[in-house]
Design an enzyme around this catalytic site. Structure first.
Site, short mmCIF file in Angstrom:
data_model
loop_
_atom_site.label_atom_id
_atom_site.label_comp_id
_atom_site.label_asym_id
_atom_site.label_seq_id
_atom_site.Cartn_x
_atom_site.Cartn_y
_atom_site.Cartn_z
N HIS A 173 0.77 -0.32 -0.04
CA HIS A 173 -0.10 0.15 0.05
C HIS A 173 0.79 1.61 -0.28
CE1 HIS A 173 0.35 -0.72 4.74
NE2 HIS A 173 0.55 -0.09 4.76
N ASP A 203 0.17 -7.81 1.63
CA ASP A 203 0.89 -6.14 1.81
C ASP A 203 1.94 -6.49 1.46
OD1 ASP A 203 0.35 -3.58 1.64
OD2 ASP A 203 -0.36 -3.71 3.93
N SER A 317 5.02 3.06 7.61
CA SER A 317 4.40 1.44 7.34
C SER A 317 5.47 1.39 5.91
CB SER A 317 3.42 2.15 6.27
OG SER A 317 3.17 0.81 5.85
#
Length: 376
Positions: A173, A203, A317
């Site tokens: 993402h 992911d 992230s």
């Protein structure tokens, strides 16, 4: 009297050995045998016992025993020694080289237990092992800041260098739908990166720097060895603050975390000025039946995550969750921000000690797929 047929003068006559009348026999045509030395004070002549004139002093001396027969030769094992030697060498090589073989299997994707093996890279020095400062110093050079530009805007995330020529692991993402990816190293040097492969179901994504070489690489540890209560360090670029270090513990294991899967679903990590993609939605995920940080959308994926109370914020992230040996045990992927929780009217912001990371063993089993350029 019988006459000799031997021509006269064929053999010369010599004085007698005993009475002077008889001739010595002619000298032998071969070299007489030499005495054999045995123990001190004893001489044995070969081929006689002293009675025939070869074993003593003219027949009047004592007889000497013949030399003892040689002992039978021991059985030879030439054919077996090389086998035993090779077996010993093979065992030693297996013991000493076991770690190397495991690493090779890990890198090539061979071996049934490759996910639980450690892929070596830069680790903490012995004098600094077990300290947050030591982990930060050793691992920070392998953590990068990623800036991805797409039609939805610009987002910031983090990544982990795993090869010296610039392979970097991050979250799907972080780069989902990006038309341009720029990467900044801890030294401040910036590269353009290409997306090699993505796996939205986990992911995870793999990108590659253009023209990079000689980079320090991270050690990928074994997440199956992680225990609740283990101390950990998180490194990333929250809100573009490159190389930010936080620490905490492993709070729980095998948490079911759901994140957005499809491109352009609004899971950006916060762009310049703090504005995230899709109207400010940042790092959306679902946990325990509730959605946090916005709407994850209709296309989602769920994975088993490591839960940590190390402070994670938008921009972490794709960064690293690290044990105290400097080994990567997880890829940070989601955190709870109370200010953007679904249905929450809280005015607080930032990390509240509820973060999640994808176990590194999940990454290691997925590397071949990512390197093959599979985009699922």
């Amino acid at each position: 009297m019988t006459e000799s047929q031997r021509p006269s003068g064929e053999y010369p006559m010599y004085p007698s050995y005993g009475n002077g009348d008889a001739a010595y026999p002619p000298p032998p045509s071969y070299r007489p045998a030499q005495p054999i030395a045995t123990g001190p004070g004893t001489t044995v002549w070969p081929g006689g016992n002293g009675a025939d004139g070869h074993g003593g002093d003219g027949g009047s001396g004592p007889a000497f025993p013949p030399p003892a027969p040689p002992e039978p030769a021991a059985p030879r094992h030439r054919a077996r020694r090389p086998v035993a030697l090779l077996a010993a060498v093979a065992i030693a090589a297996a013991i000493v080289g076991g770690g190397t073989a495991t690493v090779i299997e890990q890198l090539t994707g061979n071996g049934s237990n490759s996910a639980s093996s450690v892929i070596p890279g830069t680790t903490v020095s012995q004098s600094s092992k077990g300290t947050v400062a030591g982990v930060a110093k050793a691992v920070s050079p392998m953590i990068v800041e990623i800036n991805a530009t797409s039609t939805a805007g610009e987002s910031t995330g983090s990544g982990v260098i795993i090869t010296s020529d610039g392979e970097i692991v991050t979250n799907n993402h972080v780069i989902s739908g990006a038309s341009s990816v720029k990467v900044s190293l801890s030294t401040g040097r910036t590269y353009t990166a290409d997306v090699v492969g993505t796996d939205p179901a986990k992911d995870l994504a793999l990108i590659k720097l253009r023209g990079a070489s000689g980079l320090k690489t991270a050690t990928l540890g074994d997440s199956s060895a992680v225990a609740v209560g283990d101390q950990v360090v998180a490194i990333g670029s929250p809100e573009g603050l490159t190389g930010t270090v936080t620490s905490g513990i492993v709070s729980a294991l095998d948490r079911d975390v759901t994140v957005a899967k499809e491109d352009g679903s609004g899971q950006g990590q916060g762009g310049q000025g703090g504005n995230g993609q899709s109207g400010g939605e940042q790092w959306p995920f679902e946990f325990g039946g509730r959605q946090f940080n916005g709407d994850t959308g209709n296309s989602t994926t769920t994975y088993k995550a490591i839960q940590t109370d190390a402070s994670l914020n938008p921009g972490n992230s794709g960064g690293a969750l690290i044990n105290m040996n400097g080994e990567i045990i997880g890829i940070n992927s989601a955190m709870y921000s109370a200010s953007s929780a679904g249905g929450s009217d809280s005015s607080s912001a930032g990390s509240v000690g509820l973060g999640f990371a994808i176990p590194v063993n999940t990454l290691k089993t997925d590397l071949d797929t990512l390197r093959a350029g599979n985009n699922s």
